[in-house]
Design an enzyme around this catalytic site. Structure first.
Site, PDB file in Angstrom:
ATOM      1  N   THR A  96       0.830  -1.201   0.000  1.00 20.55           N
ATOM      2  CA  THR A  96       0.000   0.000   0.000  1.00 20.55           C
ATOM      3  C   THR A  96       0.869   1.258   0.000  1.00 20.55           C
ATOM      4  O   THR A  96       1.947   1.276   0.613  1.00 20.55           O
ATOM      5  CB  THR A  96      -0.943   0.019   1.226  1.00 20.55           C
ATOM      6  OG1 THR A  96      -1.562   1.301   1.319  1.00 20.55           O
ATOM      7  CG2 THR A  96      -0.216  -0.249   2.531  1.00 20.55           C
ATOM      8  N   SER A 132      -1.800   3.426  10.332  1.00 23.94           N
ATOM      9  CA  SER A 132      -2.722   2.502  11.013  1.00 23.94           C
ATOM     10  C   SER A 132      -1.988   1.192  11.218  1.00 23.94           C
ATOM     11  O   SER A 132      -0.939   0.957  10.591  1.00 23.94           O
ATOM     12  CB  SER A 132      -3.982   2.243  10.178  1.00 23.94           C
ATOM     13  OG  SER A 132      -3.695   1.316   9.140  1.00 23.94           O
ATOM     14  N   TYR A 149      -3.095  -1.697  10.245  1.00 22.64           N
ATOM     15  CA  TYR A 149      -3.198  -2.394   8.953  1.00 22.64           C
ATOM     16  C   TYR A 149      -2.035  -1.998   8.038  1.00 22.64           C
ATOM     17  O   TYR A 149      -1.342  -2.845   7.478  1.00 22.64           O
ATOM     18  CB  TYR A 149      -4.548  -2.083   8.272  1.00 22.64           C
ATOM     19  CG  TYR A 149      -4.452  -2.153   6.779  1.00 22.64           C
ATOM     20  CD1 TYR A 149      -4.359  -3.377   6.138  1.00 22.64           C
ATOM     21  CD2 TYR A 149      -4.369  -0.989   5.999  1.00 22.64           C
ATOM     22  CE1 TYR A 149      -4.201  -3.446   4.766  1.00 22.64           C
ATOM     23  CE2 TYR A 149      -4.207  -1.044   4.643  1.00 22.64           C
ATOM     24  CZ  TYR A 149      -4.128  -2.277   4.020  1.00 22.64           C
ATOM     25  OH  TYR A 149      -3.949  -2.348   2.668  1.00 22.64           O
ATOM     26  N   HIS A 150      -1.826  -0.678   7.875  1.00 20.48           N
ATOM     27  CA  HIS A 150      -0.748  -0.230   6.984  1.00 20.48           C
ATOM     28  C   HIS A 150       0.613  -0.703   7.503  1.00 20.48           C
ATOM     29  O   HIS A 150       1.518  -1.002   6.733  1.00 20.48           O
ATOM     30  CB  HIS A 150      -0.772   1.299   6.848  1.00 20.48           C
ATOM     31  CG  HIS A 150      -1.950   1.846   6.080  1.00 20.48           C
ATOM     32  ND1 HIS A 150      -3.090   2.313   6.686  1.00 20.48           N
ATOM     33  CD2 HIS A 150      -2.159   1.995   4.747  1.00 20.48           C
ATOM     34  CE1 HIS A 150      -3.947   2.731   5.755  1.00 20.48           C
ATOM     35  NE2 HIS A 150      -3.407   2.550   4.571  1.00 20.48           N
ATOM     36  N   LYS A 210       1.622  -4.092   6.388  1.00 19.74           N
ATOM     37  CA  LYS A 210       2.148  -4.122   5.011  1.00 19.74           C
ATOM     38  C   LYS A 210       3.635  -3.781   5.004  1.00 19.74           C
ATOM     39  O   LYS A 210       4.398  -4.307   4.197  1.00 19.74           O
ATOM     40  CB  LYS A 210       1.372  -3.145   4.125  1.00 19.74           C
ATOM     41  CG  LYS A 210      -0.098  -3.460   3.988  1.00 19.74           C
ATOM     42  CD  LYS A 210      -0.335  -4.446   2.857  1.00 19.74           C
ATOM     43  CE  LYS A 210      -1.810  -4.648   2.596  1.00 19.74           C
ATOM     44  NZ  LYS A 210      -2.077  -5.498   1.443  1.00 19.74           N
TER      45      LYS A 210
HETATM   46  N1  USQ Z   1     -11.442   9.825   4.143  1.00 23.05           N
HETATM   47  C1  USQ Z   1     -12.338  10.863   4.337  1.00 23.05           C
HETATM   48  N2  USQ Z   1     -13.651  10.542   4.421  1.00 23.05           N
HETATM   49  C2  USQ Z   1     -14.128   9.269   4.323  1.00 23.05           C
HETATM   50  C3  USQ Z   1     -13.201   8.229   4.114  1.00 23.05           C
HETATM   51  C4  USQ Z   1     -11.873   8.539   4.041  1.00 23.05           C
HETATM   52  O1  USQ Z   1     -11.958  12.032   4.429  1.00 23.05           O
HETATM   53  O2  USQ Z   1     -15.345   9.073   4.419  1.00 23.05           O
HETATM   54  C5  USQ Z   1     -10.007  10.138   4.025  1.00 23.05           C
HETATM   55  C6  USQ Z   1      -9.133   9.382   5.022  1.00 23.05           C
HETATM   56  O3  USQ Z   1      -9.044  10.062   6.249  1.00 23.05           O
HETATM   57  C7  USQ Z   1      -7.818   9.298   4.260  1.00 23.05           C
HETATM   58  C8  USQ Z   1      -8.237   9.230   2.795  1.00 23.05           C
HETATM   59  O4  USQ Z   1      -9.588   9.687   2.753  1.00 23.05           O
HETATM   60  O5  USQ Z   1      -7.064  10.458   4.446  1.00 23.05           O
HETATM   61  C9  USQ Z   1      -8.179   7.838   2.206  1.00 23.05           C
HETATM   62  O6  USQ Z   1      -8.946   6.981   3.008  1.00 23.05           O
HETATM   63  P1  USQ Z   1      -9.487   5.565   2.477  1.00 23.05           P
HETATM   64  O7  USQ Z   1     -10.452   5.047   3.516  1.00 23.05           O
HETATM   65  O8  USQ Z   1      -9.978   5.684   1.079  1.00 23.05           O
HETATM   66  O9  USQ Z   1      -8.140   4.718   2.418  1.00 23.05           O
HETATM   67  P2  USQ Z   1      -7.328   3.911   3.533  1.00 23.05           P
HETATM   68  O10 USQ Z   1      -8.058   3.724   4.815  1.00 23.05           O
HETATM   69  O11 USQ Z   1      -5.963   4.519   3.615  1.00 23.05           O
HETATM   70  O12 USQ Z   1      -7.207   2.476   2.908  1.00 23.05           O
HETATM   71  C10 USQ Z   1      -7.524   2.157   1.560  1.00 23.05           C
HETATM   72  C11 USQ Z   1      -7.702   0.653   1.473  1.00 23.05           C
HETATM   73  C12 USQ Z   1      -6.394  -0.008   1.847  1.00 23.05           C
HETATM   74  C13 USQ Z   1      -5.278   0.539   0.958  1.00 23.05           C
HETATM   75  C14 USQ Z   1      -5.200   2.050   1.075  1.00 23.05           C
HETATM   76  C15 USQ Z   1      -4.199   2.724   0.173  1.00 23.05           C
HETATM   77  O13 USQ Z   1      -8.756   0.225   2.335  1.00 23.05           O
HETATM   78  O14 USQ Z   1      -6.541  -1.427   1.737  1.00 23.05           O
HETATM   79  O15 USQ Z   1      -4.058  -0.028   1.341  1.00 23.05           O
HETATM   80  O16 USQ Z   1      -6.480   2.583   0.716  1.00 23.05           O
HETATM   81  S1  USQ Z   1      -3.533   4.187   0.863  1.00 23.05           S
HETATM   82  O17 USQ Z   1      -4.606   5.066   1.333  1.00 23.05           O
HETATM   83  O18 USQ Z   1      -2.695   4.835  -0.133  1.00 23.05           O
HETATM   84  O19 USQ Z   1      -2.727   3.777   2.027  1.00 23.05           O
END
Ligand code: USQ
Length: 382
Positions: free
Chosen positions: A144, A179, A181-182, A185
């Protein structure tokens, strides 16, 4: 190729299996339905009903003529991993078999321990099965972009050359996850790197950003082949959540200031990236790390994009900043390199108004299935 897909029931695993099978590869999917069980236990079920893997493989064979073998089993159990690898003798393993939710991993002790054990044990078992049974097999591991965090320097593709006191060497790029989870990875990457440099395994670690989308060439053949499209706070990613919120007439949930920038990609592009990586393996003894996203946006940009299209469709979209349930920077520098997959041949699909319109139309068809209790964040980091 003979391709084994670990975590074949997931949002990405199942579309990947169909895509590789349609491209002529012999595919076998394995899953223990962990995500379905967590979704049920946390009231986080997906918007679209996905039949069992066996049923989906049957439907896919009927509509496309391509067979996908299915094995239901827990890959945390090394006997299960070893016997499936011995039976199938893969040339490539696509490893998605992890608990993929950051919020779930932060929910409490039990969920944190489950995430840590599941993710590391499956990776460890996969490494050993390859090392001992099919040592030439290419492991394509889904990592990720979150492994890097949001440092105040450009993010390289996995590696960085560091000059220190007159000498220099190349190291894994510094990681700082947001997190548990991250963090699992990051630990996976370290395990892979140890076994690559010690036993000469062949590995690609794909640092993927949040994925969005419903459609793929194969999923569109029959509604029963749709991916598990989540919009809940546990498994739903930002874009998919905002689209469902727009249809449900709930103000889009921007966490905090909304300046958080991430690199996003369409589900179709995940399929392209994984296939390109699998079909063009690195040499033995190499850990190839590729940053897998096509365009970077702030959360505010995303909300605005959904609003522009939603308003044109008469949805009258509102946006609301709500207290951030996570601990993360809300204003930061973000400039990751992402040329490796383009060099391998990736032709990106961007988040155009048409793409957003298509997704909104599909969600509107399933509007009655939206459960509003699944929308607001239920897990806080502290
Ligand atoms: N966010 C909001 N509002 C929401 C949901 C999320 O503002 O309703 C924000 C979060 O705080 C974050 C961003 O949007 O800053 C991305 O959140 P996300 O829920 O889309 O992504 P994340 O929890 O980081 O995880 C997802 C996948 C995970 C993957 C990751 C890639 O669930 O499996 O590894 O995206 S990354 O985000 O680049 O780490």
């Amino acid at each position: 190729m003979r391709v084994l897909i670990l975590g074949g029931d997931g949002y990405l695993g199942w579309p990947t299996a169909m895509n590789l099978a349609a491209a002529g590869h012999e595919c076998c999917v394995v899953d223990n339905y962990l995500r379905r069980r967590i979704a049920e236990a946390t009231n986080s079920e997906a918007l679209l009903v996905a039949p069992s893997l066996t049923e989906r493989a049957r439907v896919f064979a009927a509509v496309s003529g391509h067979e996908i073998a299915v094995r239901i089993g827990d890959l945390n159990d090394s006997d299960v991993m070893f016997s499936i690898v011995r039976e199938f003798m893969p040339n490539a393993i696509i490893h998605y078999a992890e608990q993929p939710s950051a919020p779930y991993s932060m929910r409490g002790f039990r969920e944190a321990r489950e995430t840590l054990r599941n993710n590391l044990d499956v990776t460890f078992n996969c490494i050993w099965a390859v090392k001992d049974i099919v040592s030439d097999c290419h492991i394509v591991k889904l990592g990720t972009m979150g492994e890097y965090g949001t440092p105040d320097i450009d993010i390289e593709e996995g590696w960085i050359e560091i000059a220190h006191k007159g000498r220099k060497d190349t190291f894994l790029f510094p990681r700082a996850a947001g997190s548990l989870y991250h963090t699992t990875k990051i630990l996976d990457t370290d395990l892979l790197w140890f076994y690559v440099r010690t036993y000469g395994l062949r590995v690609t670690d794909l640092m993927q950003g949040p994925v969005y989308g419903i459609s793929t060439n194969e999923a569109d053949l029959d509604p029963r082949l749709s991916p598990n499209f989540h919009y809940d706070d546990i498994f739903g990613t930002a874009v998919n959540r905002f689209l469902v919120q727009a249809v449900a007439r709930v103000p889009l949930t921007v966490y905090g200031g909304g300046g958080q920038t991430r690199g996003y990609l369409a589900l179709r592009d995940t399929l392209q990236c994984v296939r390109l990586a699998a079909e063009k393996p690195p040499a033995r003894g190499h850990l190839r790390i590729l940053n897998q996203f096509t365009e970077a946006f702030t959360v505010n940009d995303l909300a605005e994009r959904v609003k522009v299209v939603g308003d044109k469709m008469g949805l009258d979209v509102a946006i609301a900043s709500i207290p951030n349930p996570r601990k993360e920077k809300e204003e930061h520098y973000y400039n990751p390199v992402h040329s490796g997959l383009i060099d391998l041949g990736l032709a990106p699909h961007y988040m155009t108004e048409d793409v957003i319109t298509d997704m909104l139309e599909r969600i509107i068809e399933n509007k009655d299935r939206i459960v509003s209790e699944r929308i607001m964040p239920r897990v806080r980091w502290s």
